[in-house]
Design a protein around this motif. Structure first.
Motif, PDB file in Angstrom:
ATOM      1  N   GLU A 119       6.146  -7.342   2.151  1.00 27.35           N
ATOM      2  CA  GLU A 119       5.494  -6.966   0.902  1.00 27.35           C
ATOM      3  C   GLU A 119       4.941  -8.214   0.231  1.00 27.35           C
ATOM      4  O   GLU A 119       5.454  -9.321   0.414  1.00 27.35           O
ATOM      5  CB  GLU A 119       6.467  -6.251  -0.035  1.00 27.35           C
ATOM      6  N   TYR A 129      -1.954  -5.697   1.107  1.00 28.05           N
ATOM      7  CA  TYR A 129      -0.673  -5.132   1.497  1.00 28.05           C
ATOM      8  C   TYR A 129      -0.420  -5.455   2.966  1.00 28.05           C
ATOM      9  O   TYR A 129      -1.347  -5.771   3.718  1.00 28.05           O
ATOM     10  CB  TYR A 129      -0.621  -3.621   1.252  1.00 28.05           C
ATOM     11  N   SER A 179      -1.584  -6.918  -5.976  1.00 30.46           N
ATOM     12  CA  SER A 179      -2.043  -5.611  -5.512  1.00 30.46           C
ATOM     13  C   SER A 179      -3.342  -5.699  -4.729  1.00 30.46           C
ATOM     14  O   SER A 179      -3.918  -4.679  -4.385  1.00 30.46           O
ATOM     15  CB  SER A 179      -2.235  -4.671  -6.711  1.00 30.46           C
TER      16      SER A 179
END
Length: 733
Positions: free
Chosen positions: A400, A408, A405
């Motif tokens: 992760e 990924y 954001s």
């Protein structure tokens, strides 16, 4: 006529009956139209109350007045010398007047002045603001208060109107200010309501002009009642038919399979906490397990769960917790706490490298892979190892990106773009986590977002100094005064409509890119293709040369077969004492060994075949040289005849093959012609030949692939002189 006026008329009639006799006695000298006089309150000063009628030469005077000092005679006019107020003195005023005339008996008039009450006062509330407390959840039409106003004007009827913001309350009637509940009240939704109560002295629905009004403010405080159980936090509120529920999905945690954890166990989404569902009451909450548990205990005041002893069972472990109001235990709620039992490991997962660097184009789409380099098509892959596994591969790990954001990471370790981002350099942190126990490791990740290749939807036309128009979907970098035109169609011309049109040359700083490639790129591509074509042509030439050489070798094989037949001597059998040579081992510089015409001619042909084979590198493997002298039991002539008819393969080779029809001659060492040994050429079947017991040394290859032995290699002829060898060969032939 209202009640006030009816009362006044009755009183006035009785008063007239009582004073009628006295009024008639003095009527001959002086009189008034009406002994009972109606006079409106709030009069002006010196207003005329009534006027006397008298005979000539009659004098008039006031002899008595109740209350005194309110009236005077101005000639024959009775006037009010003060402002009269009905609310101050509402009984009839009395005024006695005496009329005198010389020669006549005096006459007396007893006047009764009755003030007429007018509506001159507004209604008034006792307070400018009222506060009342109302419990929530009361039934509709329940009375909660009654607030009235007063009017100084006697007999006035008052009318009321209530203004509530959401219609929570209303009055029982306009003339009865009894306040009733009209909607269900909820403390959690509204805690206070402010209303206004109006009053007036005319009917609400009347068209008569409102003379006087008044108002007051009413603040209603909603009182919370104990109607809700404790709510576990955090929770999601749901309203269902005027009731509110708060839903919590439970708590989760992790414990180790061995060892005793100290302190409160961490839980998700947070520690156990419950609050009173009635926020206005906010009663203290207690906690307990619904069933005894030997491994865990819960604090009755805080709800914290601690371990009493190590876990001796497999997970998951589910505990039921009850939260209750300490003062009212009938109000309670239950929830669950689920613990995952984590197997203890010796090593956490660990990244193979402490840092990674990747590249991606600015115009790459979502879910595009991050590459290892700017020019590579190989995607960047992050990997981690776990020493708790024999092969280092932990199937329970996940990758992760921390606090980001934009990208990924898949389970396989490939990094993908999550959303479009501008070009630049991103410094990120990523983590690998063992999902079974939460152990993790971190590494740095640097991703360079390279500028993409801009494209245009319209067709771009660039006009240069040679008047050539280039049309394409093109990216243009212009630093000079180059004319750039945009058109919707493709054009290609060498002239312009205006021959005098000025165009600027494109300098070296003006870079034109068509399809994203430079001229240097196209030149490199053309050169690469040319090299490939040349290599293909060379390969085709070598293949053709090999085919041609193959046909020549077949011809030589036929000649060798005839030569071998001649060496056999026909029916007489093989010649004795002749030394034969394996030509595949002849050195290139040894050309004087054979002097006879037939041998020299044969050697020349065989030598040409050997060289051709060596140039094409047909023979690359070595063969063993240890062989024994073998005798053939068949007739040479029949063997030669059979070999001519049968397809044979070249004997000039260094390989030993198991293929059918292969013929080869092998010599262990030079044969002494004096020994009179027979030499027979037999087909080589490819099977290994038994060696003599006294020959123990193995053959080796030299660096160039030629055979060498521990013993001196066999020579082409005996150690005698060349002339002797020539004579032997000539006589045999």
């Amino acid at each position: 006529m209202d009640l006030r006026h009816k009362s006044f008329a009755l009183f006035f009639g009785l008063l007239m009956v009582l004073t009628l006799s006295k009024f008639s006695e003095g009527q001959s000298l002086c009189s008034v139209n009406d002994q009972f006089i109606l006079f409106k309150e709030n009069n002006t000063l010196n207003a005329v109350v009534t006027t006397l009628t008298t005979e000539a030469d009659v004098s008039v005077s006031i002899t008595n007045e109740k209350p005194p000092g309110l009236f005077e005679l101005n000639g024959l006019d009775l006037i009010a010398i003060t402002v009269l107020d009905y609310e101050t003195f509402n009984t009839p005023y009395e005024v006695d007047i005496e009329c005198t005339k010389d020669g006549s008996s005096p006459a007396k008039l007893n006047l009764r002045i009755i003030l007429e009450n007018i509506n001159d006062n507004p209604p008034v509330f006792d307070e400018s603001e009222y506060a009342i407390n109302v419990a929530e959840l009361l039934k509709v039409d329940t009375s909660v208060a009654r607030i009235t106003a007063t009017d100084a004007d006697e007999g006035d009827q008052l009318y009321y109107r209530l203004d509530a913001p959401e219609g929570e309350f209303d009055l029982e009637a306009s003339f009865n200010p009894n306040i009733l509940v009209k909607k269900r009240l909820d403390y959690e939704k509204v805690k206070q309501i402010t209303m206004t109560l109006f009053v007036q002295d005319t009917p609400i629905s009347s068209t008569e002009t409102v003379s006087h009004t008044s108002s007051t403010t009413i603040k209603v405080n909603i009182v919370d009642v104990d109607n809700r159980p404790p709510w576990f936090q955090p929770c999601t509120t749901i309203e269902n038919d005027n009731s509110i529920m708060c839903i919590n999905t439970g708590y989760t945690g992790t414990v180790n399979s061995t060892g005793l954890a100290t302190g409160p166990l961490p839980l998700e989404p947070g520690p156990i906490l419950a609050i009173d569902g009635d926020a206005g009451i906010n009663e203290a909450i207690g906690y307990k397990f619904l069933a005894d548990n030997p491994t865990f205990e819960i604090n009755s005041d805080t709800g914290s769960i601690t371990m009493v002893k190590p876990v001796n069972q497999e997970g998951p472990i589910v505990l039921s917790v009850m939260a209750y109001q300490k003062q009212n235990t009938d109000q309670y709620a239950t929830n669950t706490v689920t613990f995952t039992v984590r197997m203890t490991t010796n090593h956490p997962p660990k990244f193979l490298d402490p840092s990674y660097e990747g590249f991606i184009s600015e115009d790459a789409g979502v879910n595009s892979l991050v590459m290892e380099s700017k020019t590579s098509n190989k995607p960047l892959r992050v990997q981690a190892t776990d020493d708790d596994f024999v092969n280092g591969v932990n199937p329970n790990i996940a990758f992760e990106v921390i606090d980001g954001s934009d990208f990924y990471i898949t389970l396989e370790g490939f990094i993908l773009l999550a959303k479009e981002i501008p070009f630049g350099t991103l410094n990120l942190q990523m983590r690998v986590v063992d999902k079974t126990n939460g152990e993790s490791d971190t590494a740095s990740l640097t991703i360079e977002v390279t500028p993409g290749i801009p494209t245009t939807t319209a067709v771009t036309t660039i006009t240069t100094t040679d008047q050539t128009t280039i049309t394409d979907q093109t990216t243009v970098k212009i630093t000079d005064q180059t004319t750039v035109k945009t058109t919707d169609q493709i054009t290609d011309s060498t002239t312009t409509s205006d021959p005098d049109a000025h165009t600027s040359p494109i300098t070296g700083d003006q870079q034109l890119r068509f399809g994203g490639y430079k001229a240097e790129d196209m030149a490199a591509l053309g050169g690469s293709l040319a090299v490939v074509i040349i290599l293909c042509l060379v390969g085709i030439g070598l293949l053709a040369y090999r085919v041609k050489s193959h046909n020549s070798n077949w011809k030589k094989i036929s000649e060798v077969s005839v030569f071998r037949s001649n060496l056999g001597g026909g029916s007489g059998g093989p010649k004795e004492g002749v030394q034969y040579v394996n030509e595949s081992f002849r050195h290139d510089d040894d050309t004087e060994s054979v002097k006879s015409g037939l041998a020299a001619d044969l050697e020349k042909k065989l030598e040409s075949g050997v060289r051709s084979a060596e140039e094409q590198k047909i023979s690359t493997a070595s063969v063993p040289q240890k062989t024994s002298n073998i005798r053939a039991a068949s007739d040479s002539s029949s063997l030669a005849s059979a070999d001519i008819e049968k397809e044979v393969k070249p004997i000039l080779t260094k390989e030993r093959r198991a293929e059918d029809g292969y013929k080869a001659v092998w010599f262990k060492q030079d044969i002494d012609p004096n020994t009179k040994e027979d030499v027979v050429i037999i087909p080589d079947t490819g099977e290994p030949v038994d060696h003599d017991d006294d020959d123990d040394d193995d053959d080796d290859e030299d660096d160039e692939g030629n055979l060498k032995t521990d013993k001196e290699p066999a020579r082409r002829y005996s150690k005698d002189s060349d002339s002797e060898n020539e004579e032997r060969l000539t006589s045999d032939l």
